[in-house]
Design a protein around this motif. Structure first.
Motif, PDB file in Angstrom:
ATOM      1  N   ARG A   1      12.757   3.813   7.727  1.00 26.63           N
ATOM      2  CA  ARG A   1      13.113   3.063   6.518  1.00 26.63           C
ATOM      3  C   ARG A   1      11.962   2.199   6.001  1.00 26.63           C
ATOM      4  N   PRO A   2      11.339   1.346   6.837  1.00 19.22           N
ATOM      5  CA  PRO A   2      10.231   0.543   6.294  1.00 19.22           C
ATOM      6  C   PRO A   2       9.064   1.388   5.816  1.00 19.22           C
ATOM      7  N   ARG A   3       8.793   2.505   6.506  1.00 23.28           N
ATOM      8  CA  ARG A   3       7.670   3.357   6.084  1.00 23.28           C
ATOM      9  C   ARG A   3       7.959   3.998   4.736  1.00 23.28           C
ATOM     10  N   VAL A   4       9.182   4.495   4.543  1.00 24.11           N
ATOM     11  CA  VAL A   4       9.542   5.128   3.272  1.00 24.11           C
ATOM     12  C   VAL A   4       9.552   4.103   2.145  1.00 24.11           C
ATOM     13  N   MET A   5      10.065   2.908   2.419  1.00 23.42           N
ATOM     14  CA  MET A   5      10.124   1.870   1.389  1.00 23.42           C
ATOM     15  C   MET A   5       8.726   1.466   0.931  1.00 23.42           C
ATOM     16  N   ILE A   6       7.818   1.293   1.886  1.00 22.79           N
ATOM     17  CA  ILE A   6       6.454   0.902   1.527  1.00 22.79           C
ATOM     18  C   ILE A   6       5.768   2.008   0.737  1.00 22.79           C
ATOM     19  N   ALA A   7       5.884   3.250   1.235  1.00 21.32           N
ATOM     20  CA  ALA A   7       5.233   4.368   0.549  1.00 21.32           C
ATOM     21  C   ALA A   7       5.814   4.565  -0.845  1.00 21.32           C
ATOM     22  N   ALA A   8       7.138   4.456  -0.976  1.00 22.97           N
ATOM     23  CA  ALA A   8       7.769   4.652  -2.285  1.00 22.97           C
ATOM     24  C   ALA A   8       7.322   3.587  -3.277  1.00 22.97           C
ATOM     25  N   ALA A   9       7.216   2.346  -2.818  1.00 24.17           N
ATOM     26  CA  ALA A   9       6.789   1.268  -3.714  1.00 24.17           C
ATOM     27  C   ALA A   9       5.350   1.473  -4.181  1.00 24.17           C
ATOM     28  N   VAL A  10       4.480   1.859  -3.245  1.00 24.53           N
ATOM     29  CA  VAL A  10       3.071   2.066  -3.612  1.00 24.53           C
ATOM     30  C   VAL A  10       2.924   3.264  -4.540  1.00 24.53           C
ATOM     31  N   ILE A  11       3.630   4.358  -4.214  1.00 21.05           N
ATOM     32  CA  ILE A  11       3.548   5.558  -5.054  1.00 21.05           C
ATOM     33  C   ILE A  11       4.076   5.273  -6.463  1.00 21.05           C
ATOM     34  N   ALA A  12       5.183   4.526  -6.541  1.00 17.34           N
ATOM     35  CA  ALA A  12       5.732   4.181  -7.857  1.00 17.34           C
ATOM     36  C   ALA A  12       4.738   3.364  -8.672  1.00 17.34           C
ATOM     37  N   GLY A  13       3.988   2.512  -8.002  1.00 13.08           N
ATOM     38  CA  GLY A  13       2.994   1.720  -8.714  1.00 13.08           C
ATOM     39  C   GLY A  13       1.820   2.543  -9.216  1.00 13.08           C
ATOM     40  N   PHE A  14       1.530   3.660  -8.535  1.00  9.05           N
ATOM     41  CA  PHE A  14       0.402   4.499  -8.939  1.00  9.05           C
ATOM     42  C   PHE A  14       0.782   5.561  -9.981  1.00  9.05           C
TER      43      PHE A  14
ATOM     44  N   MET B   1      -8.150   8.221  -8.465  1.00  9.23           N
ATOM     45  CA  MET B   1      -7.759   7.374  -7.345  1.00  9.23           C
ATOM     46  C   MET B   1      -6.247   7.365  -7.167  1.00  9.23           C
ATOM     47  N   ALA B   2      -5.510   7.261  -8.279  1.00 10.80           N
ATOM     48  CA  ALA B   2      -4.053   7.206  -8.208  1.00 10.80           C
ATOM     49  C   ALA B   2      -3.470   8.524  -7.709  1.00 10.80           C
ATOM     50  N   VAL B   3      -3.976   9.645  -8.231  1.00  5.48           N
ATOM     51  CA  VAL B   3      -3.472  10.956  -7.802  1.00  5.48           C
ATOM     52  C   VAL B   3      -3.757  11.178  -6.318  1.00  5.48           C
ATOM     53  N   ALA B   4      -4.971  10.828  -5.886  1.00  6.23           N
ATOM     54  CA  ALA B   4      -5.325  10.996  -4.475  1.00  6.23           C
ATOM     55  C   ALA B   4      -4.464  10.114  -3.579  1.00  6.23           C
ATOM     56  N   ALA B   5      -4.193   8.895  -4.027  1.00  2.55           N
ATOM     57  CA  ALA B   5      -3.369   7.986  -3.227  1.00  2.55           C
ATOM     58  C   ALA B   5      -1.952   8.527  -3.072  1.00  2.55           C
ATOM     59  N   ILE B   6      -1.392   9.066  -4.147  1.00  2.00           N
ATOM     60  CA  ILE B   6      -0.035   9.624  -4.082  1.00  2.00           C
ATOM     61  C   ILE B   6       0.009  10.793  -3.100  1.00  2.00           C
ATOM     62  N   GLY B   7      -0.991  11.670  -3.166  1.00  2.00           N
ATOM     63  CA  GLY B   7      -1.023  12.799  -2.239  1.00  2.00           C
ATOM     64  C   GLY B   7      -1.206  12.369  -0.802  1.00  2.00           C
ATOM     65  N   GLY B   8      -2.115  11.417  -0.568  1.00  2.00           N
ATOM     66  CA  GLY B   8      -2.366  10.966   0.796  1.00  2.00           C
ATOM     67  C   GLY B   8      -1.192  10.233   1.406  1.00  2.00           C
ATOM     68  N   LEU B   9      -0.551   9.358   0.630  1.00  2.00           N
ATOM     69  CA  LEU B   9       0.592   8.605   1.149  1.00  2.00           C
ATOM     70  C   LEU B   9       1.811   9.498   1.355  1.00  2.00           C
ATOM     71  N   SER B  10       1.988  10.482   0.483  1.00  4.28           N
ATOM     72  CA  SER B  10       3.129  11.393   0.636  1.00  4.28           C
ATOM     73  C   SER B  10       3.003  12.204   1.916  1.00  4.28           C
ATOM     74  N   LEU B  11       1.824  12.776   2.133  1.00  4.53           N
ATOM     75  CA  LEU B  11       1.624  13.535   3.364  1.00  4.53           C
ATOM     76  C   LEU B  11       1.559  12.611   4.571  1.00  4.53           C
ATOM     77  N   GLY B  12       1.152  11.351   4.333  1.00  6.29           N
ATOM     78  CA  GLY B  12       1.094  10.390   5.432  1.00  6.29           C
ATOM     79  C   GLY B  12       2.453  10.126   6.055  1.00  6.29           C
ATOM     80  N   LEU B  13       3.526  10.224   5.259  1.00  2.00           N
ATOM     81  CA  LEU B  13       4.872  10.082   5.814  1.00  2.00           C
ATOM     82  C   LEU B  13       5.150  11.159   6.855  1.00  2.00           C
ATOM     83  N   PHE B  14       4.805  12.391   6.509  1.00  2.00           N
ATOM     84  CA  PHE B  14       5.008  13.502   7.442  1.00  2.00           C
ATOM     85  C   PHE B  14       4.135  13.328   8.680  1.00  2.00           C
TER      86      PHE B  14
END
Length: 256
Positions: free
Chosen positions: A187-200, A217-230
């Motif tokens: 839950r905390p990992r998804v919440m943090i990633a979702a908030a950051v991705i939404a901001g980008f 930078m924004a596109v790369a961050a979204i890709g990295g954080l999304s795969l970072g969850l997995f």
């Protein structure tokens, strides 16, 4: 320092390959036996580090005679657990009767290596996101790479710390500890990633004028954080499980 001519024979006396163990005293059990924390600490320290029994005089010089267990007899966690503690008030018991001995995992390069080994997968997610968006890689992407790496390492440390605490506190299997730790951190990992991705997302869509420089930078961050969850919640636990099982097999084959 070895490169400086005024220094010779520079070396580190500490053996970094030696394991480190933490002893956690069961205060309730110790109180039932009438033993204080200080009694256990002093007795265990005397056995492992030695105690000065007397002094030897040679001429005008005095030398301490330290009595301790031979180092070769303390080569595993089991050896520490089997230490016999004698107390001044009488009686003796083994250390495992009043305390738990846990190995400090991050004292070696194994677990940090697992965490750092998962970083390239996050970088691959960044590159793939740029490929899908048909955006070239720029200098801002490298800056975002550092942030993604820091987030991945931080989550890996938190996850494996929770795993070790669950294993030591509840005496459960590695698989159960990994599942529970992943559930705790999900839950905390998804919440943090979702908030950051939404901001980008606004930057990634380049909705405002002058956003061309920040879009990669924004596109790369979204890709990295999304795969970072997995990576953090699935890949890293699988790697940890594989390495731990291999070490368990080696411990059974070589108990000493």
């Amino acid at each position: 320092m070895n490169s400086l001519k005024r220094f010779t024979n520079v070396y580190v006396s500490m053996d970094m390959n030696k394991p480190e163990y933490q002893v956690r005293l069961d205060r309730t059990r110790a109180a039932e036996l009438g033993i204080s924390v200080a009694d256990v600490a002093v007795t265990a320290r005397s056995l492992l580090s030695g105690a000065v029994a007397t002094r030897y005089r040679q001429g005008d010089e005095f030398y301490n005679i330290r009595v301790m267990i031979p180092e070769e007899r303390i080569s595993s966690r089991r050896d520490i657990e089997e230490l016999v503690l004698n107390f001044a008030q009488g009686g003796y018991l083994r250390l495992r009767d009043v305390a738990e001995v846990h190995s400090v995992q991050f004292n070696s390069l194994r677990l940090p290596g697992l965490i750092l080994g998962s970083v390239p997968f996050c970088a691959a997610g960044m590159v793939y996101a740029l490929y899908l968006a048909d955006i070239p890689m720029g200098a801002t992407v490298l800056i975002r790479l550092l942030v993604v790496v820091a987030a991945t390492v931080n989550e890996g440390v938190l996850l494996l710390t929770v795993v070790e605490e669950l294993r030591g506190r509840h005496q459960i299997t590695i698989s159960d500890a990994l599942v529970q730790a992943a559930q705790i951190r999900l839950r905390p990992r998804v919440m943090i990633a979702a908030a950051v991705i939404a901001g980008f997302i606004p930057l990634a869509l380049n909705l405002e004028e002058g956003g061309d420089m920040l879009q990669p930078m924004a596109v790369a961050a979204i890709g990295g954080l999304s795969l970072g969850l997995f990576v953090a919640l699935f890949l890293l636990p699988c790697l940890y499980l594989a390495v731990s099982r291999k070490e368990s097999v080696l411990d059974i084959a070589n108990p000493n």
